[in-house]
Design a protein around this motif. Structure first.
Motif, short mmCIF file in Angstrom:
data_model
loop_
_atom_site.label_atom_id
_atom_site.label_comp_id
_atom_site.label_asym_id
_atom_site.label_seq_id
_atom_site.Cartn_x
_atom_site.Cartn_y
_atom_site.Cartn_z
N SER A 179 7.69 75.85 25.58
CA SER A 179 7.08 74.86 24.40
C SER A 179 6.70 75.64 23.24
O SER A 179 7.08 75.04 22.02
N HIS A 180 6.13 76.77 23.14
CA HIS A 180 5.58 77.56 22.13
C HIS A 180 5.25 78.99 22.69
O HIS A 180 5.05 79.07 23.83
N ALA A 181 4.85 79.82 21.65
CA ALA A 181 4.54 81.28 21.84
C ALA A 181 3.21 81.52 22.01
O ALA A 181 2.93 82.79 22.01
N HIS A 182 2.08 80.49 22.32
CA HIS A 182 1.00 80.99 22.52
C HIS A 182 0.58 81.47 23.86
O HIS A 182 1.48 81.21 24.98
N VAL A 183 -0.06 82.58 24.20
CA VAL A 183 -0.19 83.18 25.54
C VAL A 183 -0.35 82.28 26.55
O VAL A 183 0.23 82.78 27.55
N ASP A 184 -1.13 81.36 26.54
CA ASP A 184 -1.47 80.36 27.52
C ASP A 184 -0.24 79.53 27.73
O ASP A 184 -0.26 78.95 28.94
N HIS A 185 0.87 79.77 27.14
CA HIS A 185 2.11 78.99 27.58
C HIS A 185 3.31 79.89 28.04
O HIS A 185 4.04 79.60 28.52
N CYS A 186 3.23 81.22 27.49
CA CYS A 186 4.22 82.28 27.51
C CYS A 186 3.75 83.31 28.41
O CYS A 186 4.65 84.42 28.69
N GLY A 232 4.42 70.38 15.68
CA GLY A 232 3.55 70.48 14.56
C GLY A 232 2.43 71.39 14.97
O GLY A 232 1.21 71.26 14.22
N HIS A 233 2.43 72.18 15.86
CA HIS A 233 1.39 72.96 16.45
C HIS A 233 1.18 74.42 15.88
O HIS A 233 -0.04 74.76 15.28
N ILE A 234 2.04 75.10 16.19
CA ILE A 234 2.34 76.27 15.57
C ILE A 234 3.91 76.52 15.10
O ILE A 234 4.53 75.56 15.71
N GLY A 291 3.87 69.73 25.33
CA GLY A 291 3.53 71.02 24.92
C GLY A 291 2.04 70.87 24.06
O GLY A 291 1.34 70.12 24.63
N ASP A 292 1.73 71.66 23.17
CA ASP A 292 0.57 71.31 22.59
C ASP A 292 0.86 70.68 21.19
O ASP A 292 1.72 71.13 20.65
N LEU A 293 0.02 69.81 21.02
CA LEU A 293 0.45 68.80 20.03
C LEU A 293 -0.57 69.22 18.76
O LEU A 293 -1.57 69.32 18.59
N GLY A 351 -5.68 73.62 15.41
CA GLY A 351 -4.61 73.59 15.64
C GLY A 351 -3.84 72.69 16.45
O GLY A 351 -2.92 72.33 16.72
N HIS A 352 -5.07 71.87 17.38
CA HIS A 352 -4.87 70.93 18.15
C HIS A 352 -5.24 69.45 17.52
O HIS A 352 -6.14 69.12 16.94
N ALA A 353 -4.37 68.54 17.96
CA ALA A 353 -4.63 67.32 17.57
C ALA A 353 -5.90 66.54 18.36
O ALA A 353 -6.48 67.21 19.63
ZN LIG Z 1 -0.84 76.63 21.68
#
Ligand SMILES: [Zn+2]
Length: 555
Positions: A60-67, A161-163, A186-188, A411-413
């Protein structure tokens, strides 16, 4: 088909969900657990599946807690493809190498201690080399591009629209002539935030996997936080102090640069004062990430693109300075003049920010401004909660500086943003799985959804598995028609991009040929016409895409 929640199931970090069909296994995200020793220990555990059996990772995106556990997945046998947006792929290269470096340093430090204590040595979770190896498996794709993973699976990445590069993933799975659709949020991000586009509303889904980081919180308005930040900056620097902002290197730092850029441009009445005031980005990773942002302007929102078309770079201004070397970083603290320092890590656990805190926390003239989530057990959380003394580099430092916590930069909804995204679905999905939140947040959000929309949600609590019934929202013929039309649109887009490149060359040569006879203003004007042309073609492309996909993607 079944789904197993393997991470971000109990709390926020470690995002990882496995979809298994008769023939294939797809992993949504492969993130690292974060927040103290107990969470960190989870990263070393076996995956609840065999990495060699996984065909694809959809990221979903490149934040550490996702990748952050991708290199570990590869190290333990994964040999499939990792799909993500092209901007995520760019950031991934920065993030994973940085993670590998941190794991190597951590292991070195632990091993020095172990050696002194006569204990066995530990291996780093993974190394920089493992991270580099992982990048070989990455396949970047475009937003809105329909990607055929295999004969039974198709995916589309939609802007979250998160990062930069963040995506909401649509996954279609065909089983015995039935097509089911899974949507992973993912993260919104928040609506109406600078630089990034709004989270895409999705209209149909059988199954939704949804984040709930702020499922029971409402954020302060972003504009309120910006005004507060500017007030703090003026007040602090006027009394001779420094403003220190601990900030996440990717995303938050670029947003701060954007806001400071606007502030410097819009406030000519303070010109003399601002001319002498510098903003320092003191984090090598934030500097590299900012370059990645500049390279990916095609995914910025319309307002930011308009900025760029005026010839202004929203992520650069005269008084912005990037410090690369540690020598430059040290110099900042030797120079007593008022300044703004933005540095990482965002929760003050590591990195150069700790030096800036040591040099400013004791000073009643300085201000420390927090702009992001501070997890339990971190130095950032201690300071936000009003600690009077903190330990830095083995030294006790008394807190005299003013401490601020501006929540409007998240950065989060928030709860209402999450609800607004869920309202985008025209019909109740068969099931909504709530993940990526503290237990209270998930349960409160489930209650809100029941009250507001009358829909039941499944709150995920710990590693768990669900059988997904076969559903049909779209026939395979419709999906196939979708692929054809998508390809046509993409080829038109490519042709326009080629024309743009050619035109640029022609313009450049024309300028060389006529010398000063074409004014720079005229050149900018011509270039803007070309950009407009390209932009309207892209809009046309996405409009057709929406229609073709039976209005699946709004906004
Ligand atoms: Zn994130």
């Amino acid at each position: 088909m079944k789904i197993e929640f393997c991470g971000a199931a109990t709390s926020v970090t470690g995002s990882c969900h496995l979809i298994t069909t008769e023939k294939h296994k797809v992993l949504l995200d492969c993130g690292q657990f974060q927040g103290g020793k107990a969470m960190d220990a989870l990263n070393y555990e076996e995956f609840p599946f065999n990495p060699a059996d996984i065909d694809y990772v959809v990221l979903s995106h490149a934040h550490v807690d996702h990748c952050g556990r991708l290199p570990l997945l590869v190290k333990r046998g994964f040999r499939g493809r990792i799909y993500c947006t092209d901007a995520t792929a760019d950031l991934l290269s920065v993030m994973l190498k940085d993670c590998g470096y941190i794991h190597e340093k951590e292991a070195e430090w632990k091993n020095r201690k172990a050696e002194r204590a006569g204990k066995a040595k530990t291996e780093p979770l993974y190394t920089v080399n493992d991270a580099v190896e992982t990048l070989n498996y990455v396949t970047p794709v475009l937003y809105d591009q329909l990607v055929e993973l295999n004969e039974e699976m198709r995916i589309v990445f939609n802007d979250a629209g998160h990062i930069l590069g963040s995506a909401i993933i649509e996954l279609w799975v065909e089983e015995e002539d039935n097509v089911s659709k899974i949507v992973f949020s993912g993260d919104l991000g928040m609506m109406d935030r600078p630089i990034l586009r709004n989270p895409t509303l999705i209209k149909k889904a059988d199954y939704v996997i949804m984040e709930t980081t702020y499922g029971n919180r409402l954020h302060e308005k972003n504009s309120t936080s910006i005004n507060q930040l500017i007030d703090i900056v003026l007040k602090t620097t006027r009394r001779g102090g420094t403003v220190v902002i601990p900030s996440f290197a990717v995303g938050r730092t670029q947003e701060l640069i954007y806001q400071f850029n606007r502030f410097y441009e819009d406030n000519s009445e303070y010109k003399a004062e601002l001319d002498k005031l510098f903003v320092y980005i003191d984090s090598p990773m934030a500097t590299t990430a900012t370059e990645v942002f500049k390279r990916n302007a095609q995914v910025f929102d319309e307002e930011t693109k308009a900025y760029i078309m005026k010839g202004d770079n929203p992520l650069d201004f005269k008084n912005l300075k990037f410090t690369r070397t540690s020598e430059e970083s040290r110099m900042l603290n030797l120079d007593p003049s008022p300044k703004i320092i933005i540095s990482a890590s965002g929760m003050c656990e590591a990195g150069r920010i700790r030096h800036h805190l040591k040099h400013n926390l004791w000073n009643p003239k300085s201000s420390i401004v927090f702009v992001g989530y501070q997890a339990e057990g971190t130095l950032g959380r201690l300071i936000v909660e009003g600690a009077k003394d903190v330990m830095l580099f083995g030294e006790e430092v008394h807190v005299n500086a003013e401490i601020y916590n501006l929540e409007g930069f998240s950065g989060h909804a928030d709860r209402d943003g999450l609800l607004q995204w869920l309202r985008g679905f025209q019909n109740k999905p068969h099931d909504i799985f709530l993940v990526h939140g503290e237990p209270d947040s998930k349960h409160d959000f489930a209650d809100t959804v029941k009250k507001e929309l009358g829909w039941d949600c499944t709150v995920i609590e710990g590693i768990s598995e669900f059988e997904l019934a076969k559903e049909t929202v779209m026939t395979m013929q419709e999906v196939a028609a979708d692929v054809a039309s998508k390809e046509q649109i993409l080829s038109v887009r490519d042709r326009i991009a080629d024309i743009h490149d050619d035109l640029e060359k022609i313009l450049y040569n024309a300028q060389l040929a006529v010398g000063d006879r074409i004014s720079p203003e005229r050149m900018v004007e011509i270039n803007n016409i070309v950009l407009e042309l390209e932009k309207s073609a892209l809009n046309l492309g996405s409009a057709v895409t929406e229609e073709d996909r039976s209005g699946e993607t709004a906004v």
